[in-house]
Write a protein that holds these residues in place. Structure first.
Motif, mmCIF file in Angstrom:
data_model
loop_
_atom_site.group_PDB
_atom_site.id
_atom_site.type_symbol
_atom_site.label_atom_id
_atom_site.label_comp_id
_atom_site.label_asym_id
_atom_site.label_seq_id
_atom_site.Cartn_x
_atom_site.Cartn_y
_atom_site.Cartn_z
ATOM 1 N N THR A 1 0.835 -1.199 0.000
ATOM 2 C CA THR A 1 0.000 0.000 0.000
ATOM 3 C C THR A 1 0.870 1.250 0.000
ATOM 4 O O THR A 1 2.010 1.210 0.458
ATOM 5 C CB THR A 1 -0.940 0.026 1.233
ATOM 6 N N SER A 2 0.324 2.315 -0.501
ATOM 7 C CA SER A 2 0.996 3.612 -0.372
ATOM 8 C C SER A 2 0.100 4.575 0.395
ATOM 9 O O SER A 2 0.364 5.766 0.446
ATOM 10 C CB SER A 2 1.361 4.177 -1.748
ATOM 11 N N GLU A 3 -0.970 4.025 1.015
ATOM 12 C CA GLU A 3 -1.900 4.815 1.806
ATOM 13 C C GLU A 3 -1.221 5.262 3.105
ATOM 14 O O GLU A 3 -0.832 4.438 3.924
ATOM 15 C CB GLU A 3 -3.149 3.992 2.120
ATOM 16 N N PRO A 4 -1.036 6.570 3.286
ATOM 17 C CA PRO A 4 -0.307 7.055 4.456
ATOM 18 C C PRO A 4 -0.812 6.508 5.798
ATOM 19 O O PRO A 4 -0.020 6.126 6.654
ATOM 20 C CB PRO A 4 -0.466 8.572 4.376
ATOM 21 N N SER A 5 -2.123 6.453 5.986
ATOM 22 C CA SER A 5 -2.650 5.997 7.279
ATOM 23 C C SER A 5 -2.316 4.530 7.535
ATOM 24 O O SER A 5 -2.088 4.129 8.681
ATOM 25 C CB SER A 5 -4.155 6.227 7.370
ATOM 26 N N GLU A 6 -2.273 3.728 6.501
ATOM 27 C CA GLU A 6 -1.886 2.311 6.651
ATOM 28 C C GLU A 6 -0.397 2.183 6.937
ATOM 29 O O GLU A 6 0.011 1.375 7.761
ATOM 30 C CB GLU A 6 -2.261 1.507 5.403
#
Length: 163
Positions: free
Chosen positions: A28-33
């Motif tokens: 993932t590149s999702e900051p929160s993850e």
């Protein structure tokens, strides 16, 4: 952002991008993850203890290893307001600025500031103040252009804001 203030998390030399954000989470590149796993291979308690505004202080060559942007993204998304180190790996330094994570090089501060200290950083002057000990240090200040990048949230938001 002209100033940062928070509690210090302290690390040593050669903190590489694989311990900042382990490769097993790069799907993932999702900051929160990414933030959920920040520093977990070097400090299991980091993500449970870090609060918005807190500060990472490290020794030499912070951010060495692979050139993944995920590392500074994870740090920023975890709420860290600035990273202070004696030196940074060159690619990490650029990636941090590109995503809007302030970083400050200062050998004396990196050596003397301790985990748990409350520290403030003035980005205009480069002055780092260890509020716990009362000692001040002179890190590099950010040129106006770099402050604009950081204030905008990174290179892409900065470019988008100018269109």
């Amino acid at each position: 952002m002209k100033e940062a203030r928070g509690t210090v998390f302290k690390y040593g030399d050669n903190v590489d991008t694989d311990v900042i954000i382990p490769a097993r989470y790069l799907a993932t590149s999702e900051p929160s993850e990414l933030a959920k796993h920040c520093m977990e291979d070097i400090d299991k308690s980091f993500i449970k203890k870090v609060k918005p505004g807190d500060i990472i202080v490290a020794s030499k060559n912070f951010g060495c290893g692979s050139s993944r942007e995920h590392a500074p993204i994870a740090i920023k998304a975890a709420g860290v307001s600035v990273v202070i180190a004696e030196t940074f790996a060159r690619i990490f330094y650029r990636n941090a600025i590109d995503i809007g994570l302030p970083i400050v090089e200062c050998k004396e501060a990196a050596e003397e500031i301790q985990a748990g200290d409350t520290v403030s950083v003035n980005f205009d002057t480069g002055i780092i103040t260890d509020e716990t000990t009362g000692k001040t240090y002179k890190g590099q200040s950010f040129p106006p252009f770099m402050q604009q990048l950081i204030d905008a949230g990174g290179l892409i938001p900065y470019i988008n804001s100018r269109e």
